[in-house]
Design a protein around this motif. Structure first.
Motif, PDB file in Angstrom:
ATOM      1  N   GLY A  69       0.794  -1.224   0.000  1.00 20.95           N
ATOM      2  CA  GLY A  69       0.000   0.000   0.000  1.00 20.95           C
ATOM      3  C   GLY A  69       0.822   1.269   0.000  1.00 20.95           C
ATOM      4  N   CYS A  70       2.133   1.157   0.236  1.00 25.93           N
ATOM      5  CA  CYS A  70       2.992   2.342   0.253  1.00 25.93           C
ATOM      6  C   CYS A  70       3.360   2.802  -1.156  1.00 25.93           C
ATOM      7  CB  CYS A  70       4.256   2.069   1.059  1.00 25.93           C
ATOM      8  SG  CYS A  70       5.298   0.772   0.352  1.00 25.93           S
ATOM      9  N   THR A  71       2.999   2.006  -2.170  1.00 26.91           N
ATOM     10  CA  THR A  71       3.355   2.319  -3.556  1.00 26.91           C
ATOM     11  C   THR A  71       2.097   2.599  -4.375  1.00 26.91           C
ATOM     12  OG1 THR A  71       5.244   0.806  -3.385  1.00 26.91           O
ATOM     13  CG2 THR A  71       4.610   1.511  -5.589  1.00 26.91           C
ATOM     14  N   VAL A  72       2.113   3.702  -5.128  1.00 29.66           N
ATOM     15  CA  VAL A  72       1.004   4.027  -6.026  1.00 29.66           C
ATOM     16  C   VAL A  72       1.550   4.123  -7.448  1.00 29.66           C
ATOM     17  CG1 VAL A  72      -0.368   5.218  -4.288  1.00 29.66           C
ATOM     18  CG2 VAL A  72       1.303   6.509  -5.615  1.00 29.66           C
ATOM     19  N   VAL A  73       0.690   3.808  -8.434  1.00 30.59           N
ATOM     20  CA  VAL A  73       1.117   3.832  -9.836  1.00 30.59           C
ATOM     21  C   VAL A  73       0.119   4.596 -10.694  1.00 30.59           C
ATOM     22  CG1 VAL A  73       2.404   1.668  -9.693  1.00 30.59           C
ATOM     23  CG2 VAL A  73      -0.015   1.616 -10.305  1.00 30.59           C
ATOM     24  N   LYS A  74       0.630   5.121 -11.808  1.00 25.97           N
ATOM     25  CA  LYS A  74      -0.196   5.812 -12.803  1.00 25.97           C
ATOM     26  C   LYS A  74       0.317   5.397 -14.179  1.00 25.97           C
ATOM     27  CE  LYS A  74       0.397  10.241 -13.402  1.00 25.97           C
ATOM     28  NZ  LYS A  74       0.396  11.715 -13.196  1.00 25.97           N
ATOM     29  N   PHE A  75      -0.612   5.035 -15.103  1.00 27.67           N
ATOM     30  CA  PHE A  75      -0.170   4.532 -16.404  1.00 27.67           C
ATOM     31  C   PHE A  75      -1.298   4.613 -17.425  1.00 27.67           C
ATOM     32  CE2 PHE A  75      -2.132   1.121 -14.105  1.00 27.67           C
ATOM     33  CZ  PHE A  75      -2.813   0.375 -15.049  1.00 27.67           C
ATOM     34  N   ASP A  76      -0.921   4.577 -18.717  1.00 27.42           N
ATOM     35  CA  ASP A  76      -1.870   4.429 -19.823  1.00 27.42           C
ATOM     36  C   ASP A  76      -1.957   2.947 -20.156  1.00 27.42           C
ATOM     37  OD1 ASP A  76      -2.408   7.157 -20.123  1.00 27.42           O
ATOM     38  OD2 ASP A  76      -0.611   7.443 -21.359  1.00 27.42           O
ATOM     39  N   SER A  77      -3.162   2.432 -20.273  1.00 24.30           N
ATOM     40  CA  SER A  77      -3.328   0.986 -20.423  1.00 24.30           C
ATOM     41  C   SER A  77      -3.151   0.486 -21.853  1.00 24.30           C
ATOM     42  CB  SER A  77      -4.705   0.562 -19.907  1.00 24.30           C
ATOM     43  OG  SER A  77      -5.728   1.214 -20.641  1.00 24.30           O
ATOM     44  N   LEU A  78      -3.297   1.356 -22.858  1.00 27.18           N
ATOM     45  CA  LEU A  78      -3.222   0.905 -24.252  1.00 27.18           C
ATOM     46  C   LEU A  78      -1.968   1.459 -24.929  1.00 27.18           C
ATOM     47  CD1 LEU A  78      -4.952  -0.851 -26.123  1.00 27.18           C
ATOM     48  CD2 LEU A  78      -5.920   1.259 -27.062  1.00 27.18           C
ATOM     49  N   VAL A  79      -1.184   0.554 -25.541  1.00 30.36           N
ATOM     50  CA  VAL A  79       0.063   0.935 -26.210  1.00 30.36           C
ATOM     51  C   VAL A  79      -0.013   0.489 -27.673  1.00 30.36           C
ATOM     52  CG1 VAL A  79       2.577   0.913 -26.083  1.00 30.36           C
ATOM     53  CG2 VAL A  79       1.227   0.404 -24.023  1.00 30.36           C
ATOM     54  N   PRO A  80      -0.115   1.426 -28.621  1.00 37.15           N
ATOM     55  CA  PRO A  80      -0.157   1.056 -30.044  1.00 37.15           C
ATOM     56  C   PRO A  80       1.166   0.426 -30.488  1.00 37.15           C
ATOM     57  CG  PRO A  80      -0.943   3.305 -29.694  1.00 37.15           C
ATOM     58  CD  PRO A  80      -0.300   2.863 -28.418  1.00 37.15           C
ATOM     59  N   PRO A  81       1.165  -0.320 -31.578  1.00 37.05           N
ATOM     60  CA  PRO A  81       2.403  -0.926 -32.091  1.00 37.05           C
ATOM     61  C   PRO A  81       3.485   0.129 -32.345  1.00 37.05           C
ATOM     62  CG  PRO A  81       0.497  -1.848 -33.215  1.00 37.05           C
ATOM     63  CD  PRO A  81      -0.009  -0.713 -32.387  1.00 37.05           C
ATOM     64  N   GLY A  82       4.686  -0.149 -31.875  1.00 37.25           N
ATOM     65  CA  GLY A  82       5.811   0.758 -32.076  1.00 37.25           C
ATOM     66  C   GLY A  82       5.848   1.943 -31.130  1.00 37.25           C
ATOM     67  N   LYS A  83       4.849   2.079 -30.273  1.00 36.49           N
ATOM     68  CA  LYS A  83       4.783   3.224 -29.354  1.00 36.49           C
ATOM     69  C   LYS A  83       5.177   2.817 -27.933  1.00 36.49           C
ATOM     70  CE  LYS A  83       3.269   6.029 -32.524  1.00 36.49           C
ATOM     71  NZ  LYS A  83       4.097   7.156 -33.016  1.00 36.49           N
ATOM     72  N   SER A  84       5.367   3.847 -27.094  1.00 41.94           N
ATOM     73  CA  SER A  84       5.757   3.619 -25.699  1.00 41.94           C
ATOM     74  C   SER A  84       4.877   4.435 -24.761  1.00 41.94           C
ATOM     75  CB  SER A  84       7.228   4.005 -25.472  1.00 41.94           C
ATOM     76  OG  SER A  84       8.094   3.252 -26.284  1.00 41.94           O
ATOM     77  N   VAL A  85       4.697   3.937 -23.553  1.00 38.54           N
ATOM     78  CA  VAL A  85       4.002   4.672 -22.491  1.00 38.54           C
ATOM     79  C   VAL A  85       4.838   4.568 -21.219  1.00 38.54           C
ATOM     80  CG1 VAL A  85       1.708   4.261 -23.459  1.00 38.54           C
ATOM     81  CG2 VAL A  85       2.635   2.685 -21.741  1.00 38.54           C
ATOM     82  N   LYS A  86       4.481   5.379 -20.232  1.00 38.86           N
ATOM     83  CA  LYS A  86       5.194   5.367 -18.954  1.00 38.86           C
ATOM     84  C   LYS A  86       4.335   4.730 -17.863  1.00 38.86           C
ATOM     85  CE  LYS A  86       7.717   9.697 -19.799  1.00 38.86           C
ATOM     86  NZ  LYS A  86       7.925  11.087 -19.305  1.00 38.86           N
ATOM     87  N   ILE A  87       4.987   3.969 -17.000  1.00 29.69           N
ATOM     88  CA  ILE A  87       4.391   3.579 -15.723  1.00 29.69           C
ATOM     89  C   ILE A  87       5.079   4.446 -14.675  1.00 29.69           C
ATOM     90  CG2 ILE A  87       4.109   1.771 -13.988  1.00 29.69           C
ATOM     91  CD1 ILE A  87       4.072  -0.282 -16.198  1.00 29.69           C
ATOM     92  N   GLU A  88       4.334   5.393 -14.121  1.00 33.30           N
ATOM     93  CA  GLU A  88       4.887   6.291 -13.104  1.00 33.30           C
ATOM     94  C   GLU A  88       4.499   5.771 -11.724  1.00 33.30           C
ATOM     95  OE1 GLU A  88       4.760  10.663 -14.474  1.00 33.30           O
ATOM     96  OE2 GLU A  88       3.030   9.727 -15.455  1.00 33.30           O
ATOM     97  N   SER A  89       5.484   5.612 -10.865  1.00 44.97           N
ATOM     98  CA  SER A  89       5.226   5.064  -9.536  1.00 44.97           C
ATOM     99  C   SER A  89       5.851   5.948  -8.468  1.00 44.97           C
ATOM    100  CB  SER A  89       5.786   3.644  -9.422  1.00 44.97           C
ATOM    101  OG  SER A  89       7.187   3.659  -9.615  1.00 44.97           O
ATOM    102  N   GLN A  90       5.279   5.856  -7.274  1.00 44.23           N
ATOM    103  CA  GLN A  90       5.794   6.621  -6.141  1.00 44.23           C
ATOM    104  C   GLN A  90       5.686   5.763  -4.883  1.00 44.23           C
ATOM    105  OE1 GLN A  90       3.801  10.264  -4.248  1.00 44.23           O
ATOM    106  NE2 GLN A  90       5.417  11.216  -5.493  1.00 44.23           N
ATOM    107  N   VAL A  91       6.799   5.681  -4.147  1.00 44.52           N
ATOM    108  CA  VAL A  91       6.854   4.890  -2.920  1.00 44.52           C
ATOM    109  C   VAL A  91       6.980   5.841  -1.733  1.00 44.52           C
ATOM    110  CG1 VAL A  91       8.022   3.038  -1.669  1.00 44.52           C
ATOM    111  CG2 VAL A  91       8.028   3.047  -4.174  1.00 44.52           C
ATOM    112  N   ASN A  92       6.070   5.713  -0.784  1.00 46.04           N
ATOM    113  CA  ASN A  92       6.106   6.531   0.430  1.00 46.04           C
ATOM    114  C   ASN A  92       6.997   5.838   1.461  1.00 46.04           C
ATOM    115  OD1 ASN A  92       5.655   7.996   2.760  1.00 46.04           O
ATOM    116  ND2 ASN A  92       3.460   8.167   2.462  1.00 46.04           N
ATOM    117  N   ILE A  93       8.138   6.444   1.788  1.00 48.19           N
ATOM    118  CA  ILE A  93       9.075   5.838   2.740  1.00 48.19           C
ATOM    119  C   ILE A  93       9.222   6.691   4.000  1.00 48.19           C
ATOM    120  CG2 ILE A  93      10.358   4.609   0.960  1.00 48.19           C
ATOM    121  CD1 ILE A  93      12.514   6.809   1.202  1.00 48.19           C
ATOM    122  N   LYS A  94       8.262   7.561   4.250  1.00 43.89           N
ATOM    123  CA  LYS A  94       8.321   8.412   5.438  1.00 43.89           C
ATOM    124  C   LYS A  94       8.371   7.543   6.694  1.00 43.89           C
ATOM    125  CE  LYS A  94       6.016  12.279   7.738  1.00 43.89           C
ATOM    126  NZ  LYS A  94       4.857  13.221   7.700  1.00 43.89           N
ATOM    127  N   GLY A  95       9.335   7.820   7.560  1.00 42.01           N
ATOM    128  CA  GLY A  95       9.475   7.067   8.799  1.00 42.01           C
ATOM    129  C   GLY A  95      10.315   5.813   8.685  1.00 42.01           C
TER     130      GLY A  95
END
Length: 237
Positions: A69-95
């Protein structure tokens, strides 16, 4: 009987066509290493993974599931042929305390080559103050012989202002402690030693006093370090 003869170029073309058939996934990197950080200085780790579709049909990222639960992600689910997308993630390490961090993300897709991909986010937290011992055992029978600890920190003027022992009540749970800690005499000695990571080395001498029977509990060291105002060590007094 006639036998067709195929050139190397034709064979390679057939192989390439086979390898690119359908959606195919390629992720860079599969392991994101944030590196080393000082304890208390970083609260969140941002990691980006590039997902490329090297196939000839649309790639669908069906689920992108963090391992905790300390990690959240954001992404585009559909990737056309020859194209790229990002999976952006963030980990909460406070404490988080010093040590290694390893967080996983599982990617499920309709890729022909690798329908399940496991991604990793790694990092290392370096203690604001390193202590030579994590467990202390004081000898109350010899009050003139101190227990010696070595501490190291990037803080050049590090100080230990107070040392006390908080005993645990006999037969109680770990959460039940006596109200009044026992003050302990100590001597703080800066040294000329410097570690390979440029941290300064200090010597701490803790003196025992006579007590009727051994007690188990926590040694509490008060410091002048803003990111580590208190060091707690378990042990016997």
């Amino acid at each position: 009987m006639f036998r067709p003869i195929y050139s190397a170029a034709v064979i390679l073309s057939i192989i390439a066509s086979y390898l690119s058939a359908g959606p195919r996934i390629e992720v860079d990197p599969k392991t994101f290493d944030y590196g080393t950080m000082l304890e208390g200085k970083v609260e969140k780790i941002d990691a980006v993974f590039i997902v490329k579709n090297t196939g000839d049909a649309p790639l669908k990222l069906e689920t992108v599931r963090p391992g905790c639960g300390c990690t959240v992600v954001k992404f585009d689910s559909l990737v056309p042929p020859g194209k790229s997308v990002k999976i952006e993630s963030q980990v909460n390490i406070k404490g988080y305390k010093s040590g290694n961090i390893s967080k996983g993300i599982t990617v499920n897709s309709n890729a022909e080559n690798e329908p399940l991909v496991r991604l990793m986010i790694t990092a290392k937290i370096k203690a604001a103050i390193d202590v030579s011992d994590s467990y202390l055992s004081m000898d109350s029978s010899n009050i003139n012989s101190p227990k010696v600890l070595f501490l190291s920190s990037q803080k050049k003027n590090l100080m230990i202002s107070d040392v006390s022992f908080k005993p645990k009540k006999d037969g109680s749970s770990d959460a039940a402690w006596q109200n009044s800690p026992i003050k302990l005499k100590h001597k703080w000695i800066p040294t000329d030693s410097i570690n390979v990571d440029s941290s300064h080395v200090f010597r701490l001498e803790i003196y025992s006093s006579k007590n009727s029977k051994p007690m188990f509990g926590e040694f509490i060291l008060k410091t002048n370090h803003l990111d580590k105002p208190e060091i707690v060590l378990t042990g016997k007094y």
